[in-house]
Motif scaffolding. Structure first.
Motif, PDB file in Angstrom:
ATOM      1  N   PRO A 154      45.756  46.438  31.396  1.00  0.00           N
ATOM      2  CA  PRO A 154      44.602  47.168  31.944  1.00  0.00           C
ATOM      3  C   PRO A 154      44.393  46.872  33.425  1.00  0.00           C
ATOM      4  CG  PRO A 154      44.038  46.147  29.858  1.00  0.00           C
ATOM      5  CD  PRO A 154      45.395  45.633  30.246  1.00  0.00           C
ATOM      6  N   ASN A 155      44.137  47.941  34.193  1.00  0.00           N
ATOM      7  CA  ASN A 155      43.837  47.758  35.611  1.00  0.00           C
ATOM      8  C   ASN A 155      42.573  48.506  36.028  1.00  0.00           C
ATOM      9  OD1 ASN A 155      44.906  50.338  35.517  1.00  0.00           O
ATOM     10  ND2 ASN A 155      46.544  49.950  36.991  1.00  0.00           N
ATOM     11  N   VAL A 156      41.933  49.206  35.051  1.00  0.00           N
ATOM     12  CA  VAL A 156      40.647  49.850  35.328  1.00  0.00           C
ATOM     13  C   VAL A 156      39.699  49.639  34.152  1.00  0.00           C
ATOM     14  CG1 VAL A 156      41.645  51.618  36.833  1.00  0.00           C
ATOM     15  CG2 VAL A 156      41.301  52.118  34.421  1.00  0.00           C
ATOM     16  N   PHE A 157      38.413  49.689  34.470  1.00  0.00           N
ATOM     17  CA  PHE A 157      37.352  49.598  33.463  1.00  0.00           C
ATOM     18  C   PHE A 157      36.555  50.887  33.544  1.00  0.00           C
ATOM     19  CE2 PHE A 157      33.044  48.512  32.119  1.00  0.00           C
ATOM     20  CZ  PHE A 157      33.297  47.920  30.896  1.00  0.00           C
ATOM     21  N   LEU A 158      36.454  51.595  32.416  1.00  0.00           N
ATOM     22  CA  LEU A 158      35.741  52.869  32.359  1.00  0.00           C
ATOM     23  C   LEU A 158      34.327  52.631  31.842  1.00  0.00           C
ATOM     24  CD1 LEU A 158      38.602  54.936  30.700  1.00  0.00           C
ATOM     25  CD2 LEU A 158      38.135  54.626  33.143  1.00  0.00           C
ATOM     26  N   THR A 159      33.339  53.092  32.574  1.00  0.00           N
ATOM     27  CA  THR A 159      31.957  52.855  32.184  1.00  0.00           C
ATOM     28  C   THR A 159      31.190  54.168  32.077  1.00  0.00           C
ATOM     29  OG1 THR A 159      29.967  51.573  32.676  1.00  0.00           O
ATOM     30  CG2 THR A 159      31.125  52.493  34.551  1.00  0.00           C
ATOM     31  N   GLY A 160      30.183  54.171  31.222  1.00  0.00           N
ATOM     32  CA  GLY A 160      29.278  55.302  31.124  1.00  0.00           C
ATOM     33  C   GLY A 160      29.609  56.334  30.066  1.00  0.00           C
ATOM     34  N   ALA A 161      30.842  56.385  29.593  1.00  0.00           N
ATOM     35  CA  ALA A 161      31.212  57.397  28.596  1.00  0.00           C
ATOM     36  C   ALA A 161      30.634  57.016  27.239  1.00  0.00           C
ATOM     37  CB  ALA A 161      32.719  57.528  28.501  1.00  0.00           C
ATOM     38  N   PRO A 162      29.797  57.879  26.662  1.00  0.00           N
ATOM     39  CA  PRO A 162      29.187  57.557  25.380  1.00  0.00           C
ATOM     40  C   PRO A 162      30.206  57.389  24.251  1.00  0.00           C
ATOM     41  CG  PRO A 162      28.366  59.665  26.232  1.00  0.00           C
ATOM     42  CD  PRO A 162      29.359  59.152  27.202  1.00  0.00           C
ATOM     43  N   ALA A 163      31.360  58.047  24.350  1.00  0.00           N
ATOM     44  CA  ALA A 163      32.341  58.020  23.268  1.00  0.00           C
ATOM     45  C   ALA A 163      33.264  56.798  23.300  1.00  0.00           C
ATOM     46  CB  ALA A 163      33.173  59.288  23.303  1.00  0.00           C
ATOM     47  N   LEU A 164      33.303  56.067  24.399  1.00  0.00           N
ATOM     48  CA  LEU A 164      34.186  54.910  24.511  1.00  0.00           C
ATOM     49  C   LEU A 164      33.426  53.617  24.255  1.00  0.00           C
ATOM     50  CD1 LEU A 164      36.271  55.764  27.696  1.00  0.00           C
ATOM     51  CD2 LEU A 164      36.909  56.089  25.319  1.00  0.00           C
ATOM     52  N   THR A 165      34.035  52.744  23.485  1.00  0.00           N
ATOM     53  CA  THR A 165      33.405  51.449  23.199  1.00  0.00           C
ATOM     54  C   THR A 165      34.423  50.334  23.368  1.00  0.00           C
ATOM     55  OG1 THR A 165      33.935  51.624  20.849  1.00  0.00           O
ATOM     56  CG2 THR A 165      31.789  52.456  21.533  1.00  0.00           C
ATOM     57  N   GLY A 166      33.934  49.149  23.605  1.00  0.00           N
ATOM     58  CA  GLY A 166      34.763  47.945  23.637  1.00  0.00           C
ATOM     59  C   GLY A 166      36.057  48.068  24.397  1.00  0.00           C
ATOM     60  N   ALA A 167      37.157  47.780  23.702  1.00  0.00           N
ATOM     61  CA  ALA A 167      38.481  47.747  24.319  1.00  0.00           C
ATOM     62  C   ALA A 167      38.933  49.116  24.816  1.00  0.00           C
ATOM     63  CB  ALA A 167      39.501  47.185  23.340  1.00  0.00           C
ATOM     64  N   GLU A 168      38.349  50.206  24.304  1.00  0.00           N
ATOM     65  CA  GLU A 168      38.717  51.549  24.776  1.00  0.00           C
ATOM     66  C   GLU A 168      38.381  51.730  26.253  1.00  0.00           C
ATOM     67  OE1 GLU A 168      38.182  54.514  21.029  1.00  0.00           O
ATOM     68  OE2 GLU A 168      36.342  53.815  21.991  1.00  0.00           O
ATOM     69  N   ARG A 169      37.465  50.940  26.758  1.00  0.00           N
ATOM     70  CA  ARG A 169      37.060  51.054  28.163  1.00  0.00           C
ATOM     71  C   ARG A 169      38.074  50.431  29.114  1.00  0.00           C
ATOM     72  NH1 ARG A 169      32.119  52.991  28.652  1.00  0.00           N
ATOM     73  NH2 ARG A 169      30.725  52.957  26.862  1.00  0.00           N
ATOM     74  N   LEU A 170      38.983  49.633  28.588  1.00  0.00           N
ATOM     75  CA  LEU A 170      40.023  48.997  29.388  1.00  0.00           C
ATOM     76  C   LEU A 170      41.264  49.868  29.341  1.00  0.00           C
ATOM     77  CD1 LEU A 170      39.613  45.362  28.073  1.00  0.00           C
ATOM     78  CD2 LEU A 170      38.567  46.368  30.106  1.00  0.00           C
ATOM     79  N   ARG A 171      41.715  50.333  30.483  1.00  0.00           N
ATOM     80  CA  ARG A 171      42.849  51.254  30.549  1.00  0.00           C
ATOM     81  C   ARG A 171      43.797  50.879  31.666  1.00  0.00           C
ATOM     82  NH1 ARG A 171      42.492  55.904  27.015  1.00  0.00           N
ATOM     83  NH2 ARG A 171      40.671  55.380  25.768  1.00  0.00           N
ATOM     84  N   HIS A 172      45.012  51.364  31.547  1.00  0.00           N
ATOM     85  CA  HIS A 172      45.993  51.244  32.622  1.00  0.00           C
ATOM     86  C   HIS A 172      46.219  52.639  33.199  1.00  0.00           C
ATOM     87  CE1 HIS A 172      49.415  49.818  34.910  1.00  0.00           C
ATOM     88  NE2 HIS A 172      49.970  50.981  34.606  1.00  0.00           N
ATOM     89  N   VAL A 173      46.070  52.769  34.489  1.00  0.00           N
ATOM     90  CA  VAL A 173      46.384  54.025  35.171  1.00  0.00           C
ATOM     91  C   VAL A 173      47.486  53.749  36.183  1.00  0.00           C
ATOM     92  CG1 VAL A 173      44.080  55.006  34.840  1.00  0.00           C
ATOM     93  CG2 VAL A 173      44.561  53.736  36.917  1.00  0.00           C
TER      94      VAL A 173
END
Length: 72
Positions: free
Chosen positions: A7-26
């Motif tokens: 993971p190199n980004v953290f996604l915040t604010g999306a109601p549908a994403l929780t926990g580890a789903e917020r950690l992504r690699h772009v």
């Protein structure tokens, strides 16, 4: 530097994403926007100037802006 998809980004604010789903690699952490597929829609995020520390890794924060649905 090869981080093997860590993971190199953290996604915040999306109601549908929780926990580890917020950690992504772009592939381009300097991008202004990212689009994440989730079921029958895409969640859209814009880069912020913030970073956050997760498991001793500094991740760039992207803020949710909206969803769009896949056309059938």
């Amino acid at each position: 530097m090869n981080d093997n998809g860590a993971p190199n980004v953290f996604l915040t604010g999306a109601p549908a994403l929780t926990g580890a789903e917020r950690l992504r690699h772009v592939t381009d952490v300097e991008a202004a926007k990212v689009k994440v597929p989730l079921g029958n829609r895409y969640e859209h995020f814009e880069a912020s100037s913030e970073t956050t520390l997760v498991d001793d890794r500094e991740l760039r924060v992207f803020v949710w802006t909206h969803s769009t649905y896949v056309a059938e």
